[in-house]
Design an enzyme around this catalytic site. Structure first.
Site, PDB file in Angstrom:
ATOM      1  N   PHE A  60     -29.370 -13.688  13.155  1.00  0.00           N
ATOM      2  CA  PHE A  60     -29.194 -12.724  12.072  1.00  0.00           C
ATOM      3  C   PHE A  60     -29.053 -11.353  12.709  1.00  0.00           C
ATOM      4  O   PHE A  60     -29.955 -10.890  13.391  1.00  0.00           O
ATOM      5  CB  PHE A  60     -30.403 -12.777  11.138  1.00  0.00           C
ATOM      6  CG  PHE A  60     -30.287 -11.922   9.912  1.00  0.00           C
ATOM      7  CD1 PHE A  60     -30.588 -10.572   9.940  1.00  0.00           C
ATOM      8  CD2 PHE A  60     -29.900 -12.471   8.705  1.00  0.00           C
ATOM      9  CE1 PHE A  60     -30.496  -9.787   8.811  1.00  0.00           C
ATOM     10  CE2 PHE A  60     -29.803 -11.695   7.555  1.00  0.00           C
ATOM     11  CZ  PHE A  60     -30.098 -10.350   7.610  1.00  0.00           C
ATOM     12  N   LEU A  61     -27.896 -10.721  12.501  1.00  0.00           N
ATOM     13  CA  LEU A  61     -27.634  -9.457  13.199  1.00  0.00           C
ATOM     14  C   LEU A  61     -26.845  -8.503  12.319  1.00  0.00           C
ATOM     15  O   LEU A  61     -25.818  -8.871  11.746  1.00  0.00           O
ATOM     16  CB  LEU A  61     -26.851  -9.732  14.488  1.00  0.00           C
ATOM     17  CG  LEU A  61     -26.432  -8.515  15.313  1.00  0.00           C
ATOM     18  CD1 LEU A  61     -27.657  -7.850  15.926  1.00  0.00           C
ATOM     19  CD2 LEU A  61     -25.447  -8.905  16.403  1.00  0.00           C
ATOM     20  N   ILE A  62     -27.330  -7.288  12.221  1.00  0.00           N
ATOM     21  CA  ILE A  62     -26.589  -6.174  11.640  1.00  0.00           C
ATOM     22  C   ILE A  62     -26.235  -5.243  12.799  1.00  0.00           C
ATOM     23  O   ILE A  62     -27.101  -4.900  13.610  1.00  0.00           O
ATOM     24  CB  ILE A  62     -27.425  -5.398  10.596  1.00  0.00           C
ATOM     25  CG1 ILE A  62     -27.856  -6.315   9.441  1.00  0.00           C
ATOM     26  CG2 ILE A  62     -26.648  -4.201  10.067  1.00  0.00           C
ATOM     27  CD1 ILE A  62     -26.727  -6.818   8.580  1.00  0.00           C
TER      28      ILE A  62
ATOM     29  N   GLN B  25     -27.493  -0.197  10.742  1.00  0.00           N
ATOM     30  CA  GLN B  25     -28.899  -0.475  10.496  1.00  0.00           C
ATOM     31  C   GLN B  25     -29.543   0.718   9.795  1.00  0.00           C
ATOM     32  O   GLN B  25     -28.975   1.794   9.710  1.00  0.00           O
ATOM     33  CB  GLN B  25     -29.608  -0.782  11.815  1.00  0.00           C
ATOM     34  CG  GLN B  25     -29.121  -2.056  12.482  1.00  0.00           C
ATOM     35  CD  GLN B  25     -29.718  -2.284  13.848  1.00  0.00           C
ATOM     36  OE1 GLN B  25     -30.649  -1.587  14.244  1.00  0.00           O
ATOM     37  NE2 GLN B  25     -29.182  -3.252  14.585  1.00  0.00           N
TER      38      GLN B  25
ATOM     39  N   HIS C 109     -28.895  -2.902   4.520  1.00  0.00           N
ATOM     40  CA  HIS C 109     -28.034  -4.084   4.560  1.00  0.00           C
ATOM     41  C   HIS C 109     -28.817  -5.357   4.879  1.00  0.00           C
ATOM     42  O   HIS C 109     -28.492  -6.430   4.364  1.00  0.00           O
ATOM     43  CB  HIS C 109     -26.928  -3.903   5.601  1.00  0.00           C
ATOM     44  CG  HIS C 109     -25.923  -2.863   5.231  1.00  0.00           C
ATOM     45  ND1 HIS C 109     -25.132  -2.951   4.110  1.00  0.00           N
ATOM     46  CD2 HIS C 109     -25.601  -1.681   5.837  1.00  0.00           C
ATOM     47  CE1 HIS C 109     -24.356  -1.883   4.030  1.00  0.00           C
ATOM     48  NE2 HIS C 109     -24.613  -1.098   5.057  1.00  0.00           N
ATOM     49  N   GLY C 110     -29.812  -5.255   5.748  1.00  0.00           N
ATOM     50  CA  GLY C 110     -30.540  -6.451   6.172  1.00  0.00           C
ATOM     51  C   GLY C 110     -31.134  -7.229   5.022  1.00  0.00           C
ATOM     52  O   GLY C 110     -30.947  -8.442   4.910  1.00  0.00           O
TER      53      GLY C 110
ATOM     54  N   GLU D  77     -35.666 -20.018  12.370  1.00  0.00           N
ATOM     55  CA  GLU D  77     -35.982 -20.411  13.738  1.00  0.00           C
ATOM     56  C   GLU D  77     -36.633 -19.261  14.491  1.00  0.00           C
ATOM     57  O   GLU D  77     -36.006 -18.230  14.743  1.00  0.00           O
ATOM     58  CB  GLU D  77     -34.700 -20.839  14.469  1.00  0.00           C
ATOM     59  CG  GLU D  77     -34.906 -21.178  15.939  1.00  0.00           C
ATOM     60  CD  GLU D  77     -33.599 -21.463  16.648  1.00  0.00           C
ATOM     61  OE1 GLU D  77     -33.610 -21.630  17.871  1.00  0.00           O
ATOM     62  OE2 GLU D  77     -32.560 -21.517  15.974  1.00  0.00           O
TER      63      GLU D  77
END
Length: 432
Positions: free
Chosen positions: A221-223, A228, A232-233, A256
């Site tokens: 999971f990456l913004i 940032q 958005h997250g 995970e």
């Protein structure tokens, strides 16, 4: 020769820049990574250069990459001592063409583009933030365009996600078919702008009534760093969860090995969603303690793992406690400790009764402090939202989090234990 004169911090040497198609101009630059140990070793140092610059350039739409390496001085080989091959270190993490393309050609190619890029996959949801429209595209890694997009940018995974690993995009088709990928784009203008992505893997379960039933695991999971701390997250995560709750083929959505910041994002978003559930709105500590509240039914329809669901319920119950209600506070402590005991029964069985009591108390008070920190974060978010200026807070993993996430809460000490406090403690840690 002093080796220190020729050693540079890899996190300072490496930087990220984003270039706009059409204009070929940088819209964000000089963004440094959080981690580089996966590429340059545990010390995160690069040897053999002075004023080394490793620029990772990306197009803002399809994340087409280019690696530009420059330096003021490079150490000449002396016997077995030579400068590290930076290009070779990066080869595993970027497409080969990224190492072959010069910065000048990269910019010219972007300037020559005339057709807007269309993100791969189907649009599953959209949201509006600060006058911009953001769209979530869902696809599979068996889709060639989706795999190409992930291949372009997945060097960012080890750079910004601690312990993050690259996906094997050349794996067998049946394995790739288990991977779902979500892309988040700003679709306000004609040329979409890549914001972030998330990958999930399906572990199929045997069920005669529901073919292809899966327990889905959120993996990455990456913004992107420039986007940032803008909210958005949490929106991205909430939309992904909503799509899985709506799917009849998903029994449970797990995560995970989440980082601490992502755990905060997850807790806050899950609680916000649960609070809209009619049974959660009617939930009381007495009903949960007496096991008359529909625990299993609420967890099942929200498709949450047992531990995560228990955390969220405990946080909401703690937030509902009145400070003056000592009886309810005791009932709450017993409820949480009972879960901790069940979860760690094998470890706690190795301790004598006094140590077991102390260890449970220590774990409980640490957990309560964590819960109170999250409750303060939720209250802060509620104040911001009511004020009409929603400014979410994304951290290094691209995770939406609140500013007081680093506040560890009040430290607690157990007093009045007498001589039992002097008893040697076994080095045993129990999980919450």
């Amino acid at each position: 020769m002093d080796p220190e004169d020729w050693s540079i911090d890899a996190n300072d040497a490496v930087s990220l820049s984003l270039y706009s198609p059409g204009t070929g101009k940088a819209v964000a630059s000089n963004i440094h990574p959080t981690y580089t140990y996966s590429i340059f070793g545990e010390a995160e140092r690069i040897f053999g250069y002075k004023e080394l610059r490793v620029d990772l350039l990306f197009a803002t739409d399809d994340m087409a990459p280019c690696v530009h390496i420059a330096w003021d001085e490079k150490l000449d080989r002396i016997g077995d001592v030579e400068a590290e091959d930076v290009e070779e270190a990066l080869r595993e993490f970027v497409p080969e063409e990224a190492l072959k393309t010069t910065k000048e050609d990269f910019v010219k190619t972007l300037q020559a583009r005339s057709t807007p890029f269309v993100p791969p996959g189907e649009v599953v949801s959209t949201y509006t933030l600060r006058g911009h429209t953001f769209s979530l595209f869902r696809s599979k890694l068996t889709d060639a365009r989706s795999a190409a997009l992930v291949r372009n940018m997945q060097v960012l995974v080890p750079l910004y996600i601690e312990g993050g690993n690259l996906l094997d995009l050349d794996d067998e088709p049946w394995t790739l078919a288990r991977w779902t990928v979500f892309f988040l784009y700003d679709t306000t203008a004609a040329s979409p702008v890549f914001i972030g992505y998330c990958t999930l893997y399906d572990h199929f379960l045997f069920d005669t009534q529901t073919p292809d039933l899966a327990r889905t695991r959120l993996s990455q999971f990456l913004i992107l760093p420039p986007y940032q701390k803008r909210g958005h997250g949490s929106r991205f995560y909430a939309a992904i969860v909503a799509s899985h709750i709506a799917s009849p083929h998903v029994r449970e959505l797990t995560v995970e090995d989440p980082s601490e910041p992502f755990s905060d994002l997850r807790d806050l978003a899950d609680i916000a969603r649960l609070r809209r559930d009619p049974d959660v709105k009617a939930m009381t500590l007495a009903a949960v303690s007496a096991k008359t509240w529909p625990w299993d039914a609420v967890r099942a329809r929200n498709k949450m793992p047992a531990r995560q669901f228990a955390r969220c319920v405990e946080i909401m119950l703690l937030g509902a406690l009145r400070k003056t209600d000592t009886r309810a506070a005791r009932a709450y402590r017993l409820l949480v400790k009972a879960r901790l005991y069940r979860h760690n029964i094998d470890v706690l069985a190795q301790l004598d009764r006094g140590e077991r009591v102390d260890k449970l108390a220590e774990t409980y008070f640490g957990l309560e402090d964590e819960y109170r920190r999250l409750l303060r974060a939720m209250e802060g978010r509620r104040v911001v939202e009511e004020g009409g200026d929603d400014d979410g807070d994304d951290d290094e993993d691209g995770d939406d989090d609140e500013e007081d996430a680093g506040d560890k809460g009040e430290k607690r000490t157990n007093k009045g234990k007498g001589k039992e406090e002097e008893r040697p403690k076994k080095r045993v840690r129990i999980a919450e």
